[in-house]
Enzyme design. Structure first.
Site, PDB file in Angstrom:
ATOM      1  N   GLY A 122       0.762  -1.215   0.020  1.00  0.00           N
ATOM      2  CA  GLY A 122      -0.336   0.325  -0.218  1.00  0.00           C
ATOM      3  C   GLY A 122       0.885   1.023   0.194  1.00  0.00           C
ATOM      4  O   GLY A 122       2.013   1.126   0.260  1.00  0.00           O
ATOM      5  N   LYS A 157       8.209   0.728   5.732  1.00  0.00           N
ATOM      6  CA  LYS A 157       6.866   0.962   5.194  1.00  0.00           C
ATOM      7  C   LYS A 157       5.648   0.659   5.458  1.00  0.00           C
ATOM      8  O   LYS A 157       5.588  -0.174   5.704  1.00  0.00           O
ATOM      9  CB  LYS A 157       6.637   1.544   3.646  1.00  0.00           C
ATOM     10  CG  LYS A 157       5.258   2.126   2.840  1.00  0.00           C
ATOM     11  CD  LYS A 157       5.264   0.966   2.216  1.00  0.00           C
ATOM     12  CE  LYS A 157       4.376   0.103   2.733  1.00  0.00           C
ATOM     13  NZ  LYS A 157       3.451  -0.627   1.805  1.00  0.00           N
TER      14      LYS A 157
HETATM   15  P1  FBP Z   1       0.301  -2.018   4.199  1.00  0.00           P
HETATM   16  O1  FBP Z   1       0.373  -2.881   5.160  1.00  0.00           O
HETATM   17  O2  FBP Z   1       0.873  -2.793   2.172  1.00  0.00           O
HETATM   18  O3  FBP Z   1       1.667  -0.927   3.671  1.00  0.00           O
HETATM   19  O4  FBP Z   1      -0.709  -1.083   3.451  1.00  0.00           O
HETATM   20  C1  FBP Z   1      -2.048  -1.442   4.172  1.00  0.00           C
HETATM   21  C2  FBP Z   1      -3.230  -0.442   3.809  1.00  0.00           C
HETATM   22  O5  FBP Z   1      -3.142   0.798   3.713  1.00  0.00           O
HETATM   23  C3  FBP Z   1      -4.159  -1.089   4.706  1.00  0.00           C
HETATM   24  O6  FBP Z   1      -4.280   0.330   6.196  1.00  0.00           O
HETATM   25  C4  FBP Z   1      -5.804  -1.818   3.735  1.00  0.00           C
HETATM   26  O7  FBP Z   1      -6.256  -2.549   5.379  1.00  0.00           O
HETATM   27  C5  FBP Z   1      -4.504  -2.120   3.018  1.00  0.00           C
HETATM   28  O8  FBP Z   1      -3.254  -1.258   2.114  1.00  0.00           O
HETATM   29  C6  FBP Z   1      -5.469  -2.170   1.995  1.00  0.00           C
HETATM   30  O9  FBP Z   1      -4.560  -2.324   0.385  1.00  0.00           O
HETATM   31  P2  FBP Z   1      -5.465  -1.598  -0.832  1.00  0.00           P
HETATM   32  O10 FBP Z   1      -4.742  -0.429  -1.317  1.00  0.00           O
HETATM   33  O11 FBP Z   1      -4.344  -3.182  -1.132  1.00  0.00           O
HETATM   34  O12 FBP Z   1      -6.365  -1.972  -0.922  1.00  0.00           O
END
Ligand code: FBP
Length: 552
Positions: A81, A202
């Protein structure tokens, strides 16, 4: 390209570095610190990582370093993300590489980890990079959620690196991506491939942290963005005095984001998933708690308020978690049968007749929209996509029913009207705060220093973050020391331990000491928008979480 005034101004911002990294680059040398080991499962982790187990921590000091000027090519991947500051990690990395030797090159693997497997590679030039400095987003090279975990993928990654003469890869990601970075580092060492791997911490979720990593980047900006919005909604609620706002905030497992926003804005309620799990509070219990606060305020004529809900909540409510576990299992094992069902009724019947009676009972009381959201496709890590489950709407519906009952028995005399919100994507690509701009630039610069020190399987670490940037401590931490063995999809795997909210930690304790007052009185605080220019006391503030964690 048209530029906004802030975009133009941010291009000129020069991020701050820890003082050791501001020295001439050939006068900085690595200094070995203590050797490391994980806090549990040492034997298993040692067996899996014979080349990267027990390495020493590293910091930097003044000293002659001619070696650093050697020409090299480095590759970089953005994984998972988006989190504000990713562009600055790449800027810091690029600037350090070019400072050491202007002939050295930085390559970006496009679209996330799949870029290195498929050789979707581009050279990052100064001219290209300048359009992204100090801006949010991951669009410089794109991101993705492909997992880098199989030998075949590692081989393809090796071939891509060899083709471009790349001898080091920087993986910018969360706990899963950095776990995979450690596995890749170990693989390259076993294969004597001469390719180093360095990770960068990150995630806006803030759950990649431990004694060595004080915070993952992006958490600062994302929580400040959500807190601004929550503060604005609080002002609106306090002006109109007619709505209860149910606000779900991102954070797929841990509640760090929800807690930080609560510390910033003092809402009436903030649910903390980790506490709900520890107390084994049922869904009905959560609904009762919320309804009681609404009733107490409503009975005083205060028919408005703000409630913060962490995105991952449903997976921490014991009976819903049990249901989700059964659904994951069932949908994986009987995927063929399930895919043939076309109507919602058939799907619901299939679930009810294939899960335990307890889970069937939980599933049956959920509104059909939530039932369908629980059945949606899993992410590549096999997780339910909690950002797509409308917990805010679920709670509004259930609380409204509970308040109706309370009206009938005379314990509630107020009026209930609710609005729901979800703050997630709004915060992930904001212009990085000065803190994230500086921290990320330092992480990237430091990643190069680790590469130049010949290290692999390390996470770029910048510590002492509640002090001014010049006093930050740059170094490297062996990833294996952060690992433990966990069950993942039926297999015991080495993974970086996810940091959940500590219920005996300073941030939660502060919240706990104040929440009863915030619940009933109106104690809202309004953080306002992130400030990029002005006094340090306003612009360079870090999160309340970090300040409380580091206050002695
Ligand atoms: P990361 O753990 O990859 O940093 O992403 C976290 C996040 O932002 C969460 O808070 C959320 O549930 C998820 O990504 C959403 O994912 P997507 O962008 O695939 O919808």
């Amino acid at each position: 390209m048209d530029l906004s005034p802030l975009q133009r101004a941010r291009y000129e911002y020069q991020p701050k570095l820890p003082s050791i990294l501001t020295e001439a680059i050939d006068t900085v040398i690595p200094v070995k610190g203590e050797s490391t080991s994980p806090s549990s499962d040492q034997d298993q982790i040692k067996a899996l990582f014979p080349n990267t187990y027990g390495l020493n921590k590293v910091t930097f000091a003044k000293g002659n370093n001619e070696e650093i000027k050697k020409q090299i090519n480095v590759g970089v991947i953005l994984s998972g993300g988006q989190a504000p500051g990713g562009h600055n990690v790449i800027s810091g990395l690029f600037d350090a590489i070019k400072k050491a030797n202007p002939e050295s090159k930085l390559y970006g693997f496009k679209g996330g980890p799949s870029g290195i497997i498929e050789d979707d590679t581009m050279e990052i030039t100064s001219e290209y990079l300048d359009k992204f400095r100090n801006t949010g987003g991951f669009d410089i090279i794109g991101s993705g959620r492909t997992k880098l975990e199989t030998k075949e993928q590692f081989e393809l990654a090796k071939q891509t690196c060899q083709k471009h003469n790349i001898s080091a890869v920087v993986i910018i990601g969360g706990d899963d991506s950095n776990t995979n970075a450690a596995v890749l580092a170990e693989y390259f060492l076993q294969q004597k491939a001469n390719i180093q791997v360095i990770g960068c911490p990150k995630t806006i979720d803030g759950d990649l942290k431990n004694d060595e990593i004080e915070v993952s980047f992006g958490f600062d900006t994302a929580t400040k963005t959500y807190s601004e919005l929550i503060g604005n909604i609080e002002r609106d609620a306090n002006s109109a005095k007619k709505y209860w706002h149910f606000i779900k905030v991102m954070g797929r497992s841990a509640s760090h984001i929800a807690l930080e926003c609560a510390l910033e804005t003092q809402p009436n309620i903030c649910l903390v998933s980790e506490e709900i799990e520890a107390n084994k509070t049922s869904l009905a219990g959560v609904v009762e708690y919320i309804s009681d606060v609404i009733a107490k305020r409503g009975n005083k004529g205060l028919n408005f308020g703000v409630i913060i809900i962490p995105e991952g909540l449903v997976e921490f409510i014991p009976e819903v978690k049990a249901l989700i576990d059964e659904l994951n299992d069932l949908l994986a094992k009987k995927a063929d049968l399930y895919s043939k069902l076309t109507s919602t009724e058939e799907q619901v019947d299939f679930i009810i007749s294939n899960v335990s009676s307890e889970s069937a009972a939980v599933f049956s009381i959920l509104p059909s929209s939530i039932q369908m959201q629980l059945l949606m496709d899993r992410d590549p890590h096999g997780n339910v996509q909690v950002s797509r489950i409308e917990t805010d709407k679920l709670l509004i519906e259930m609380v409204a029913k509970q308040l109706d009952k309370m009206k009938k028995d005379g314990t509630y005399t107020g009026k209930f009207s609710a609005q729901n919100h979800f703050f997630g994507y709004e915060g992930r690509c904001a212009f990085p705060s000065n803190f994230d701009a500086d921290y990320c630039y330092s992480l990237g610069f430091n990643a190069f220093m680790l590469i130049a020190s010949g290290l692999s399987g390390y996470l770029s670490s910048v510590k002492n973050l509640s002090a001014p940037a010049r006093d930050w401590v740059a170094g490297g931490i062996p990833i294996t020391m952060m690992m433990n063995m966990e069950q993942r999809h039926g297999e015991l795997k080495p993974v970086i331990k996810k940091a959940l909210v500590e219920l005996d930690g300073a941030p939660f304790n502060y919240f706990k000491a104040h929440r009863d007052q915030w619940a009933i009185d109106t104690c809202f605080t309004f953080p306002g928008a992130i400030q990029y220019y002005g006094p340090e006391s306003v612009c360079d503030l870090t999160t309340r979480t970090l300040a409380l964690e580091q206050s002695k």
